[in-house]
Scaffold this active site. Structure first.
Site, PDB file in Angstrom:
ATOM      1  CG  ASN A  75      -1.882   1.061   1.329  1.00 13.84           C
ATOM      2  OD1 ASN A  75      -1.749   2.069   0.647  1.00 13.84           O
ATOM      3  ND2 ASN A  75      -2.883   0.890   2.166  1.00 13.84           N
TER       4      ASN A  75
ATOM      5  NE  ARG B 137      -5.495   2.834  -1.058  1.00  9.87           N
ATOM      6  CZ  ARG B 137      -5.391   3.895  -0.291  1.00  9.87           C
ATOM      7  NH1 ARG B 137      -4.489   3.935   0.662  1.00  9.87           N
ATOM      8  NH2 ARG B 137      -6.182   4.919  -0.480  1.00  9.87           N
TER       9      ARG B 137
ATOM     10  CG  HIS C 195     -11.316   7.142   0.687  1.00  3.17           C
ATOM     11  ND1 HIS C 195     -11.794   8.371   1.065  1.00  3.17           N
ATOM     12  CD2 HIS C 195     -10.002   7.141   1.027  1.00  3.17           C
ATOM     13  CE1 HIS C 195     -10.820   9.082   1.599  1.00  3.17           C
ATOM     14  NE2 HIS C 195      -9.713   8.348   1.584  1.00  3.17           N
TER      15      HIS C 195
ATOM     16  NE  ARG D  34      -6.155  15.201   0.905  1.00  2.97           N
ATOM     17  CZ  ARG D  34      -6.438  13.921   0.747  1.00  2.97           C
ATOM     18  NH1 ARG D  34      -7.377  13.542  -0.079  1.00  2.97           N
ATOM     19  NH2 ARG D  34      -5.770  12.994   1.415  1.00  2.97           N
TER      20      ARG D  34
ATOM     21  CG  ASP E 141      -4.511  14.417  15.093  1.00  7.87           C
ATOM     22  OD1 ASP E 141      -5.639  14.297  15.618  1.00  7.87           O
ATOM     23  OD2 ASP E 141      -3.634  13.537  15.134  1.00  7.87           O
TER      24      ASP E 141
ATOM     25  NE  ARG F 283      -5.909  11.740  17.445  1.00  9.28           N
ATOM     26  CZ  ARG F 283      -5.136  10.719  17.128  1.00  9.28           C
ATOM     27  NH1 ARG F 283      -5.108   9.663  17.897  1.00  9.28           N
ATOM     28  NH2 ARG F 283      -4.382  10.741  16.051  1.00  9.28           N
TER      29      ARG F 283
ATOM     30  N   GLY G 180     -10.204   6.876  10.774  1.00 10.09           N
ATOM     31  CA  GLY G 180      -9.767   7.489  12.036  1.00 10.09           C
ATOM     32  C   GLY G 180     -10.817   8.334  12.740  1.00 10.09           C
TER      33      GLY G 180
ATOM     34  CD  GLU H 297      -8.396   1.853   2.861  1.00 13.82           C
ATOM     35  OE1 GLU H 297      -7.643   2.171   3.800  1.00 13.82           O
ATOM     36  OE2 GLU H 297      -8.742   2.642   1.976  1.00 13.82           O
TER      37      GLU H 297
HETATM   38  P1  ADP Z   1      -5.495   8.282   6.875  1.00 11.46           P
HETATM   39  O1  ADP Z   1      -6.465   8.946   5.945  1.00 11.46           O
HETATM   40  O2  ADP Z   1      -4.164   8.943   6.919  1.00 11.46           O
HETATM   41  O3  ADP Z   1      -5.466   6.774   6.757  1.00 11.46           O
HETATM   42  P2  ADP Z   1      -6.826   7.787   9.439  1.00 11.46           P
HETATM   43  O4  ADP Z   1      -7.960   6.987   8.937  1.00 11.46           O
HETATM   44  O5  ADP Z   1      -5.819   7.140  10.298  1.00 11.46           O
HETATM   45  O6  ADP Z   1      -6.107   8.620   8.304  1.00 11.46           O
HETATM   46  O7  ADP Z   1      -7.462   9.016  10.275  1.00 11.46           O
HETATM   47  C1  ADP Z   1      -6.675  10.028  10.798  1.00 11.46           C
HETATM   48  C2  ADP Z   1      -7.586  11.001  11.524  1.00 11.46           C
HETATM   49  O8  ADP Z   1      -8.306  10.307  12.540  1.00 11.46           O
HETATM   50  C3  ADP Z   1      -6.827  12.125  12.211  1.00 11.46           C
HETATM   51  O9  ADP Z   1      -7.415  13.369  11.912  1.00 11.46           O
HETATM   52  C4  ADP Z   1      -7.033  11.842  13.678  1.00 11.46           C
HETATM   53  O10 ADP Z   1      -7.166  13.002  14.416  1.00 11.46           O
HETATM   54  C5  ADP Z   1      -8.362  11.119  13.678  1.00 11.46           C
HETATM   55  N1  ADP Z   1      -8.488  10.329  14.908  1.00 11.46           N
HETATM   56  C6  ADP Z   1      -7.813   9.228  15.246  1.00 11.46           C
HETATM   57  N2  ADP Z   1      -8.169   8.829  16.504  1.00 11.46           N
HETATM   58  C7  ADP Z   1      -9.083   9.721  16.939  1.00 11.46           C
HETATM   59  C8  ADP Z   1      -9.849   9.880  18.149  1.00 11.46           C
HETATM   60  N3  ADP Z   1      -9.717   9.031  19.164  1.00 11.46           N
HETATM   61  N4  ADP Z   1     -10.705  10.918  18.231  1.00 11.46           N
HETATM   62  C9  ADP Z   1     -10.826  11.773  17.207  1.00 11.46           C
HETATM   63  N5  ADP Z   1     -10.155  11.682  16.045  1.00 11.46           N
HETATM   64  C10 ADP Z   1      -9.301  10.678  15.923  1.00 11.46           C
END
Ligand code: ADP
Length: 405
Positions: A7, A98, A186, A247, A289, A291, A337, A390
């Protein structure tokens, strides 16, 4: 059967090796026997490698000027050294990749042939960062494993039969002829999550109308009817649609014209602005992020609060738009996430649709749900949280392809 999955992203290369010992595919994904990851961008000119097996975790830094040789060294760590799990590369039965862009040509996962490679190369124009990295992975595997079967699992495939009315941008007809249209991304995740949701609901996917919300760093929605994607928010590139980590998602194109005319922006500068400096990061000034944006918002940071408000507004509008395409609604699925972890975002998105009889079970929503229904029994729309896998979806496609040959 030993199945290797690659991937490749712009900044990282993830890879894992599964060993499926049963005669049939297990219902629940087993843990890979070996996982490797390369981070290309953390330090300039240095690849950071991390490999994990049940027994051992190894981290290394390798100076590089050629990504292929780093990938070869990484893969070799599955049959040599401290992280060895197989005796020789010849034990690998099939390799799944992928691949981000398959254009309109590929509706399904496809056995890689010289013609498929040629198409992936041609489509690099539409996915300049990802498709060349995907091709590089395919060529490295060819160099190491020779004739092993390789399968391309396209991010775009699930959306490839979207109706023209949803896929074509109302620009000029020349755009249609040149393939400047909505492709959607996706796809592997949207499809996998819709299938898992149908299974959890004990229903046949072909009789359901589902909206899947893949909310990660990149974010997109899909409207799924009879098991097919009939609309999605990402477009010609993964920049369209929802507000994302860094983005912008959809913006009025005139803003770009304005920036070109008045601020001297060129293509590269716009690319950076819209892909890397916008979204949650751009508005909050805190982070991409979620969080961290949530923490800043809780501390009273007004820009972080605004960023969350826009994120939720865009998510609700997107769901509304998918709903209109579906013309009915059985299930809303959250994944990735943010979708899997951010109870507050799920609750805020659902609140807007209470008037349709959608009723979230607020306790289930905050109780770290995973592969679970989180709506009340009386809710007219089922709401689910599905852990997207995935890599496992790629394994399943490789398995099916090899078994059906
Ligand atoms: P990618 O698209 O890079 O694969 P992910 O699916 O891992 O990304 O998602 C990343 C996002 O998920 C980040 O914005 C992160 O803040 C959010 N995230 C991960 N854990 C939490 C959580 N416990 N609460 C809120 N958001 C979260």
């Amino acid at each position: 059967m030993k199945i290797l999955v690659l991937n490749a992203g712009s900044s990282s290369q993830k890879t894992c090796l599964y060993d499926i010992t049963d005669a049939t595919l297990p219902d629940h994904p087993p843990k890979p026997i070996w996982q490797g990851m390369i981070d290309w961008t953390h330090q300039a000119g240095v690849a950071e490698i991390a490999v994990e097996t049940a027994q051992k975790t190894v981290e290394q830094e390798i100076p590089f000027d050629d990504r292929s040789s780093v990938l070869k060294s990484l893969l070799a760590m599955s049959w040599t050294g401290e992280t060895q799990v197989i005796n020789s590369p010849g034990e690998i039965d099939i390799v799944g990749h992928r691949v981000v862009h398959g254009g309109r040509k590929y509706h399904n996962s496809t056995r890689i042939t010289p013609e498929v490679k040629e198409t992936i190369a041609q489509l690099s124009e539409l996915a300049p960062v990802h498709n060349p990295a995907n091709l590089q992975g395919i060529e490295v595997v060819e160099a190491i494993l020779g004739e092993v079967p390789q399968v391309a699992v396209f991010d775009t495939a699930f959306h490839a039969q979207m109706p023209d009315a949803a896929a074509i941008y109302p620009g000029t007809y020349e755009w249609v002829e040149r393939g400047l249209r909505r492709y959607g991304f996706h796809g592997t995740s949207h499809q996998y999550c819709a299938e898992q949701a149908a299974e959890l609901l004990g229903r046949d996917l072909s009789e359901l109308k589902i909206i899947t919300c893949h909310l990660g760093n990149g974010a997109s929605l899909a409207a799924i009817r009879n098991g097919l994607s009939i609309d999605t928010t990402m477009g010609f590139t993964p920049l369209d649609g929802l507000m994302m980590g860094s983005r912008s998602g959809a913006v009025d194109p005139s803003i770009l014209i304005h920036l070109i005319r008045h601020d001297g922006y060129d293509a590269d500068k716009l690319d950076h602005l819209l892909n890397k400096a916008s979204g949650l990061l751009g508005i909050s000034g805190v982070s991409n992020d979620l969080r961290q944006v949530q923490t800043a918002s809780d501390q009273g940071n007004p820009r972080a609060q605004l960023a969350l408000e826009i994120y939720i507004h865009r998510l609700r509008s997107g769901i509304g738009s998918m709903l209109a395409s579906l013309g009915g609604w059985d299930a809303l699925v959250f994944t990735a996430g943010v979708g899997e972890n951010a109870a507050q975002i799920r609750a805020a998105a659902c609140e807007a649709f209470e008037f349709l009889g959608l009723e979230l079970d607020l306790e289930k929503n905050v109780n770290r749900p995973r592969n679970q229904i989180i709506s009340t029994p009386d809710s007219r729309v089922h709401v689910l949280v599905i852990h997207t896998q995935e890599d496992w979806a790629i394994v399943r496609d490789c398995w099916k392809l090899l078994k059906n040959e």
